[in-house]
Motif scaffolding. Structure first.
Motif, PDB file in Angstrom:
ATOM      1  N   TRP A 148      22.383 -22.551 -14.133  1.00  0.00           N
ATOM      2  CA  TRP A 148      23.439 -21.408 -13.589  1.00  0.00           C
ATOM      3  C   TRP A 148      24.556 -22.135 -12.881  1.00  0.00           C
ATOM      4  O   TRP A 148      25.596 -21.658 -13.021  1.00  0.00           O
ATOM      5  CB  TRP A 148      22.542 -20.437 -12.590  1.00  0.00           C
ATOM      6  N   THR A 149      24.248 -22.900 -11.819  1.00  0.00           N
ATOM      7  CA  THR A 149      25.353 -23.693 -11.400  1.00  0.00           C
ATOM      8  C   THR A 149      26.322 -24.282 -12.272  1.00  0.00           C
ATOM      9  O   THR A 149      27.664 -24.154 -12.282  1.00  0.00           O
ATOM     10  CB  THR A 149      24.913 -24.853 -10.419  1.00  0.00           C
ATOM     11  N   ILE A 175      26.929 -23.438 -15.606  1.00  0.00           N
ATOM     12  CA  ILE A 175      27.675 -22.707 -16.469  1.00  0.00           C
ATOM     13  C   ILE A 175      28.714 -21.889 -15.800  1.00  0.00           C
ATOM     14  O   ILE A 175      29.781 -21.392 -16.394  1.00  0.00           O
ATOM     15  CB  ILE A 175      26.703 -21.494 -17.289  1.00  0.00           C
ATOM     16  N   PHE A 176      28.806 -21.985 -14.220  1.00  0.00           N
ATOM     17  CA  PHE A 176      29.804 -21.209 -13.700  1.00  0.00           C
ATOM     18  C   PHE A 176      30.865 -22.394 -13.167  1.00  0.00           C
ATOM     19  O   PHE A 176      31.692 -21.840 -12.324  1.00  0.00           O
ATOM     20  CB  PHE A 176      29.153 -20.199 -12.526  1.00  0.00           C
ATOM     21  N   ASP A 177      30.479 -23.600 -13.425  1.00  0.00           N
ATOM     22  CA  ASP A 177      31.544 -24.648 -12.967  1.00  0.00           C
ATOM     23  C   ASP A 177      32.855 -24.399 -13.882  1.00  0.00           C
ATOM     24  O   ASP A 177      32.879 -24.162 -15.087  1.00  0.00           O
ATOM     25  CB  ASP A 177      31.005 -25.951 -13.293  1.00  0.00           C
ATOM     26  N   ASN A 178      33.831 -24.452 -13.277  1.00  0.00           N
ATOM     27  CA  ASN A 178      35.374 -24.405 -13.917  1.00  0.00           C
ATOM     28  C   ASN A 178      35.497 -25.305 -15.084  1.00  0.00           C
ATOM     29  O   ASN A 178      35.901 -24.714 -16.050  1.00  0.00           O
ATOM     30  CB  ASN A 178      36.537 -24.560 -12.907  1.00  0.00           C
ATOM     31  N   TYR A 220      33.698 -24.725 -19.221  1.00  0.00           N
ATOM     32  CA  TYR A 220      34.586 -23.955 -20.232  1.00  0.00           C
ATOM     33  C   TYR A 220      35.508 -24.712 -20.836  1.00  0.00           C
ATOM     34  O   TYR A 220      35.924 -24.469 -22.151  1.00  0.00           O
ATOM     35  CB  TYR A 220      35.448 -22.678 -19.669  1.00  0.00           C
ATOM     36  N   SER A 228      24.956 -15.156 -25.132  1.00  0.00           N
ATOM     37  CA  SER A 228      25.843 -15.849 -23.786  1.00  0.00           C
ATOM     38  C   SER A 228      25.175 -17.028 -23.321  1.00  0.00           C
ATOM     39  O   SER A 228      23.688 -17.150 -23.681  1.00  0.00           O
ATOM     40  CB  SER A 228      26.124 -14.496 -23.040  1.00  0.00           C
ATOM     41  N   TRP A 229      25.815 -17.628 -22.701  1.00  0.00           N
ATOM     42  CA  TRP A 229      25.160 -18.674 -21.817  1.00  0.00           C
ATOM     43  C   TRP A 229      24.136 -18.178 -21.052  1.00  0.00           C
ATOM     44  O   TRP A 229      23.076 -18.841 -20.492  1.00  0.00           O
ATOM     45  CB  TRP A 229      26.104 -19.786 -21.390  1.00  0.00           C
ATOM     46  N   GLU A 230      24.179 -16.917 -20.454  1.00  0.00           N
ATOM     47  CA  GLU A 230      23.338 -16.373 -19.574  1.00  0.00           C
ATOM     48  C   GLU A 230      22.108 -16.282 -20.049  1.00  0.00           C
ATOM     49  O   GLU A 230      21.127 -16.433 -19.643  1.00  0.00           O
ATOM     50  CB  GLU A 230      23.898 -15.029 -19.091  1.00  0.00           C
ATOM     51  N   THR A 246      20.033 -19.369 -20.284  1.00  0.00           N
ATOM     52  CA  THR A 246      19.610 -19.909 -18.978  1.00  0.00           C
ATOM     53  C   THR A 246      18.405 -19.098 -18.847  1.00  0.00           C
ATOM     54  O   THR A 246      17.160 -19.521 -18.311  1.00  0.00           O
ATOM     55  CB  THR A 246      20.402 -19.292 -17.734  1.00  0.00           C
TER      56      THR A 246
END
Length: 350
Positions: free
Chosen positions: A206-207, A209-212, A215, A242-244, A247
């Motif tokens: 989770w950490t 896929i939300f790293d800037n 993408y 989705s990447w979510e 996860t």
């Protein structure tokens, strides 16, 4: 006679993001091989139960150059005859054969290439007995375990130009990318110096896929083609959107832990013989669960990071099954850190 199961050695090219670092893990692996050689007259088969070689744990760029020959040439101390333990002498010394079952990280390894290297080095004209999924003999059933993992089993959908590589392949390369970032941030040299390596965590993903920078990832594939992170999901439309979603599937697979599948296999048979001992790997967690007159055991992991093995969160383990006319003694054996001695970690008789 005994059968030895070793899985998840993940031997690669010793790039910084590889889990197996020969400077750290080689002596522990050699301790197991020396154990086999020292007890060879009582050992029938040795089974490498998947992820012997690692073709996945490499950063998205540059192009992956890991091949069987490259991996072997980077680890000659275990792939050529040595006085202190190696795979060639191990194969020649035991009473039966060295078997190799595919895992997920090595699903594309060519079995012919394995024996093109191994067979000429054998002093007894032996070769590695290769099987894609299952080792089964005399009531012992074994497979790597990734066929029960949605993200890691060979992909057979219609759209994936890279099949049988599953989406787990891309997850591993993302993990390698994240490891590289953490090494730079911490001023460390390779993955063996970082915590939680080889121990997948859905929270960590989770950490990630939300790293800037996530993408911006572009994967350069072994064949030289490239694919953007945003296009990876299009390869697996029947699994994720989705990447979510990725996860969430990762969370489900980690929670399953193969234990239920192991229990089911304990109640099954192979080639008409009831499974008395079921062995799997894949999860990196040594496990033993007795089910009536059968037992499921997981062989664990061979290349945890130093911080993880030092504080007891992970171990280096393998499995020994000793079969006689009336019973099976199943033992998870632990390689101690840092002295490389081998002790019994868990044992049962069925």
């Amino acid at each position: 006679m005994k059968t030895i199961f070793i899985s998840d050695t993940h031997i690669g090219q010793n790039t910084p993001e590889n889990w197996y670092q020969k400077s750290v893990h080689e002596k522990y692996l050699k301790a197991i091989l020396q154990y086999v050689q020292s007890n060879a007259e009582d050992i029938q088969d040795v089974v490498i139960l998947g992820d012997w070689f690692d073709l996945w744990m490499y950063t998205p760029q540059p192009q992956i150059s890991a091949t069987l020959n490259n991996i072997i040439n980077n680890n000659l101390n275990v792939f050529t005859k040595q006085s202190d333990g190696d795979f060639i002498t191990c194969m020649d010394s035991i009473q039966g054969n060295l078997y190799y079952v595919h895992g997920n990280h090595d699903m594309n390894i060519d079995f012919n290439q394995v024996n093109k290297y191994f067979a000429p080095l054998s002093s007894k004209n032996k070769q590695v007995i290769c099987t894609d999924r299952i080792y089964g003999k005399n009531g012992i059933y074994a497979e790597h375990g990734h066929y029960y993992d949605t993200l890691c089993k060979p992909y057979s959908g219609k759209t994936d130009k890279y099949k049988p590589l599953p989406i787990g392949y891309f997850i591993s390369r993302i993990a390698a990318w994240w490891c590289e970032k953490q090494l730079k941030k911490a001023g460390k040299s390779n993955s063996s110096e970082l915590q939680n390596q080889g121990n997948p965590s859905a929270n960590d993903f989770w950490t990630i896929i939300f790293d800037n920078d996530f993408y911006k990832i572009v994967f350069t594939m072994p064949d030289g083609t490239s694919i953007k992170r945003s296009d990876v999901l299009n390869l697996y439309p029947d699994l994720v959107t989705s990447w979510e979603d990725v996860t969430k599937l990762l969370t489900v697979d980690l929670n399953n832990c193969l234990d239920n599948y192991g229990a089911n296999l304990c109640n099954d048979s192979y080639n008409g013989v009831k499974n008395k001992v079921v062995v799997m790997g894949h999860t990196h967690v040594p496990t033993m669960q007795q089910h009536l007159n059968s037992v499921y055991v997981n062989s664990g992991f061979m290349c945890p990071a130093v911080p993880d093995v030092s504080d007891g969160n992970m171990m280096m383990t393998f499995v020994e099954v000793d079969q006689n006319s009336s019973s099976y003694t199943v033992t998870i054996k632990k390689v101690n850190y840092p002295d490389t001695s081998i002790i019994n970690y868990n044992q049962c008789i069925v």
